[in-house]
Design a protein around this motif. Structure first.
Motif, PDB file in Angstrom:
ATOM      1  N   HIS A   4       0.856  -1.177   0.000  1.00  5.17           N
ATOM      2  CA  HIS A   4       0.000   0.000   0.000  1.00  5.17           C
ATOM      3  C   HIS A   4       0.898   1.234   0.000  1.00  5.17           C
ATOM      4  CE1 HIS A   4      -2.811   2.998   1.573  1.00  5.17           C
ATOM      5  NE2 HIS A   4      -3.734   2.242   1.013  1.00  5.17           N
ATOM      6  N   THR A   5       0.380   2.361  -0.434  1.00  7.25           N
ATOM      7  CA  THR A   5       1.155   3.593  -0.517  1.00  7.25           C
ATOM      8  C   THR A   5       1.842   3.923   0.800  1.00  7.25           C
ATOM      9  OG1 THR A   5      -0.370   4.426  -2.186  1.00  7.25           O
ATOM     10  CG2 THR A   5       1.053   6.033  -1.121  1.00  7.25           C
ATOM     11  N   ASP A   6       1.151   3.792   1.926  1.00 12.17           N
ATOM     12  CA  ASP A   6       1.759   4.086   3.229  1.00 12.17           C
ATOM     13  C   ASP A   6       2.948   3.168   3.487  1.00 12.17           C
ATOM     14  OD1 ASP A   6      -0.030   6.115   3.801  1.00 12.17           O
ATOM     15  OD2 ASP A   6      -1.409   4.792   4.861  1.00 12.17           O
ATOM     16  N   CYS A   7       2.844   1.923   3.071  1.00 16.45           N
ATOM     17  CA  CYS A   7       3.951   0.983   3.261  1.00 16.45           C
ATOM     18  C   CYS A   7       5.124   1.363   2.372  1.00 16.45           C
ATOM     19  CB  CYS A   7       3.513  -0.442   2.942  1.00 16.45           C
ATOM     20  SG  CYS A   7       2.239  -1.060   4.062  1.00 16.45           S
ATOM     21  N   LYS A   8       4.841   1.733   1.117  1.00 15.39           N
ATOM     22  CA  LYS A   8       5.897   2.124   0.191  1.00 15.39           C
ATOM     23  C   LYS A   8       6.655   3.342   0.705  1.00 15.39           C
ATOM     24  CE  LYS A   8       3.617   0.392  -3.954  1.00 15.39           C
ATOM     25  NZ  LYS A   8       2.974   0.758  -5.212  1.00 15.39           N
ATOM     26  N   ASN A   9       5.955   4.263   1.333  1.00 21.55           N
ATOM     27  CA  ASN A   9       6.598   5.478   1.825  1.00 21.55           C
ATOM     28  C   ASN A   9       7.617   5.185   2.916  1.00 21.55           C
ATOM     29  OD1 ASN A   9       5.071   6.997   0.071  1.00 21.55           O
ATOM     30  ND2 ASN A   9       3.527   7.528   1.586  1.00 21.55           N
ATOM     31  N   ASN A  10       7.507   4.072   3.582  1.00 19.86           N
ATOM     32  CA  ASN A  10       8.420   3.719   4.667  1.00 19.86           C
ATOM     33  C   ASN A  10       9.414   2.636   4.270  1.00 19.86           C
ATOM     34  OD1 ASN A  10       7.452   5.491   6.723  1.00 19.86           O
ATOM     35  ND2 ASN A  10       5.628   4.213   6.830  1.00 19.86           N
ATOM     36  N   THR A  11       9.472   2.301   2.989  1.00 20.08           N
ATOM     37  CA  THR A  11      10.333   1.209   2.537  1.00 20.08           C
ATOM     38  C   THR A  11      11.794   1.458   2.876  1.00 20.08           C
ATOM     39  OG1 THR A  11       8.802   0.631   0.768  1.00 20.08           O
ATOM     40  CG2 THR A  11      11.055  -0.122   0.517  1.00 20.08           C
ATOM     41  N   ALA A  12      12.301   2.653   2.633  1.00 15.39           N
ATOM     42  CA  ALA A  12      13.713   2.942   2.890  1.00 15.39           C
ATOM     43  C   ALA A  12      14.040   2.773   4.368  1.00 15.39           C
ATOM     44  CB  ALA A  12      14.056   4.350   2.423  1.00 15.39           C
ATOM     45  N   LYS A  13      13.174   3.270   5.235  1.00  9.20           N
ATOM     46  CA  LYS A  13      13.376   3.135   6.678  1.00  9.20           C
ATOM     47  C   LYS A  13      13.355   1.671   7.086  1.00  9.20           C
ATOM     48  CE  LYS A  13      10.981   4.049  11.014  1.00  9.20           C
ATOM     49  NZ  LYS A  13       9.737   4.526  11.595  1.00  9.20           N
ATOM     50  N   THR A  14      12.399   0.928   6.568  1.00  9.78           N
ATOM     51  CA  THR A  14      12.269  -0.489   6.894  1.00  9.78           C
ATOM     52  C   THR A  14      13.507  -1.258   6.452  1.00  9.78           C
ATOM     53  OG1 THR A  14       9.868  -0.379   6.735  1.00  9.78           O
ATOM     54  CG2 THR A  14      10.858  -2.561   6.501  1.00  9.78           C
ATOM     55  N   ILE A  15      13.960  -1.013   5.246  1.00  7.26           N
ATOM     56  CA  ILE A  15      15.142  -1.711   4.726  1.00  7.26           C
ATOM     57  C   ILE A  15      16.374  -1.352   5.552  1.00  7.26           C
ATOM     58  CG2 ILE A  15      16.726  -1.855   2.756  1.00  7.26           C
ATOM     59  CD1 ILE A  15      14.200  -1.758   0.963  1.00  7.26           C
ATOM     60  N   ARG A  16      16.500  -0.086   5.923  1.00  4.78           N
ATOM     61  CA  ARG A  16      17.642   0.337   6.740  1.00  4.78           C
ATOM     62  C   ARG A  16      17.648  -0.410   8.071  1.00  4.78           C
ATOM     63  NH1 ARG A  16      17.686   3.762  10.639  1.00  4.78           N
ATOM     64  NH2 ARG A  16      15.781   4.823  10.040  1.00  4.78           N
ATOM     65  N   LEU A  17      16.482  -0.482   8.716  1.00  3.16           N
ATOM     66  CA  LEU A  17      16.396  -1.183   9.994  1.00  3.16           C
ATOM     67  C   LEU A  17      16.691  -2.676   9.838  1.00  3.16           C
ATOM     68  CD1 LEU A  17      13.289   0.583  11.564  1.00  3.16           C
ATOM     69  CD2 LEU A  17      15.645   0.672  12.403  1.00  3.16           C
ATOM     70  N   LEU A  18      16.183  -3.283   8.783  1.00  2.00           N
ATOM     71  CA  LEU A  18      16.434  -4.708   8.568  1.00  2.00           C
ATOM     72  C   LEU A  18      17.903  -4.978   8.262  1.00  2.00           C
ATOM     73  CD1 LEU A  18      13.219  -5.697   6.607  1.00  2.00           C
ATOM     74  CD2 LEU A  18      13.861  -6.403   8.925  1.00  2.00           C
ATOM     75  N   LYS A  19      18.551  -4.077   7.538  1.00  2.00           N
ATOM     76  CA  LYS A  19      19.983  -4.231   7.283  1.00  2.00           C
ATOM     77  C   LYS A  19      20.779  -4.076   8.577  1.00  2.00           C
ATOM     78  CE  LYS A  19      20.110  -3.058   2.394  1.00  2.00           C
ATOM     79  NZ  LYS A  19      20.613  -2.124   1.368  1.00  2.00           N
ATOM     80  N   THR A  20      20.323  -3.188   9.455  1.00  2.00           N
ATOM     81  CA  THR A  20      20.958  -3.050  10.761  1.00  2.00           C
ATOM     82  C   THR A  20      20.830  -4.351  11.546  1.00  2.00           C
ATOM     83  OG1 THR A  20      20.535  -0.665  10.832  1.00  2.00           O
ATOM     84  CG2 THR A  20      20.935  -1.751  12.934  1.00  2.00           C
ATOM     85  N   ALA A  21      19.629  -4.927  11.536  1.00  2.00           N
ATOM     86  CA  ALA A  21      19.407  -6.199  12.233  1.00  2.00           C
ATOM     87  C   ALA A  21      20.283  -7.296  11.626  1.00  2.00           C
ATOM     88  CB  ALA A  21      17.932  -6.593  12.174  1.00  2.00           C
ATOM     89  N   ARG A  22      20.391  -7.302  10.309  1.00  2.00           N
ATOM     90  CA  ARG A  22      21.249  -8.306   9.646  1.00  2.00           C
ATOM     91  C   ARG A  22      22.701  -8.139  10.105  1.00  2.00           C
ATOM     92  NH1 ARG A  22      21.363  -8.143   3.318  1.00  2.00           N
ATOM     93  NH2 ARG A  22      22.357  -6.151   3.785  1.00  2.00           N
ATOM     94  N   GLY A  23      23.157  -6.895  10.172  1.00  2.00           N
ATOM     95  CA  GLY A  23      24.515  -6.642  10.644  1.00  2.00           C
ATOM     96  C   GLY A  23      24.711  -7.102  12.081  1.00  2.00           C
ATOM     97  N   GLN A  24      23.684  -6.884  12.898  1.00  2.00           N
ATOM     98  CA  GLN A  24      23.769  -7.334  14.283  1.00  2.00           C
ATOM     99  C   GLN A  24      23.822  -8.857  14.363  1.00  2.00           C
ATOM    100  OE1 GLN A  24      20.424  -5.082  15.937  1.00  2.00           O
ATOM    101  NE2 GLN A  24      21.899  -3.994  17.227  1.00  2.00           N
TER     102      GLN A  24
END
Length: 96
Positions: A4-24
Motif C-alpha cells: 500500500h502507498t503508506d507501506c511504500k513510503n516507509n520502505t527505505a526506513k524499513t530496509i535500513r532497519l532490517l539491514k541493521t538487524a542483519r549486521g547485528q
C-alpha cells in the motif's frame, strides 16, 4: 498483495532497519565464533529482536492505516471481515 502507498513510503526506513538487524546477527555469529561472553551475546540478541519488533509494528501499523482503512471504506462485508481476521490472527501470533 502489493504494498500500500503508506507501506511504500516507509520502505527505505524499513530496509535500513532490517539491514541493521542483519549486521547485528552477523556480529552475534562472530561473537559466538570468538566465544565471547554470554551476557554480551544475549544483549546483542535482545537489541536485534527489538529492531525486528519495531519493524513489524511499523509494517502492521501501515497496513492498518492503509490497507485495512481502504477495505473498510470500499470493500464488501465479507472482504472486510477477512482482512480483520488476518490482523487478529497475526496479533495472536505476535502475542505468543
Amino acid at each position: 498483495m502489493p504494498l500500500h502507498t503508506d507501506c511504500k513510503n516507509n520502505t527505505a526506513k524499513t530496509i535500513r532497519l532490517l539491514k541493521t538487524a542483519r549486521g547485528q546477527i552477523e556480529g552475534i555469529i562472530k561473537m559466538i565464533e570468538e566465544e565471547r561472553d554470554c551476557i554480551d551475546i544475549s544483549s546483542q540478541i535482545l537489541a536485534t529482536q527489538s529492531i525486528l519488533k519495531k519493524v513489524n509494528v511499523d509494517i502492521l501499523s501501515n497496513h492498518l492505516s492503509g490497507c485495512i482503512k481502504d477495505s473498510i471504506e470500499h470493500d464488501s462485508e465479507t472482504v472486510k471481515r477477512e482482512k480483520l481476521e488476518e490482523v487478529v490472527t497475526l496479533l495472536n501470533k505476535m502475542l505468543k
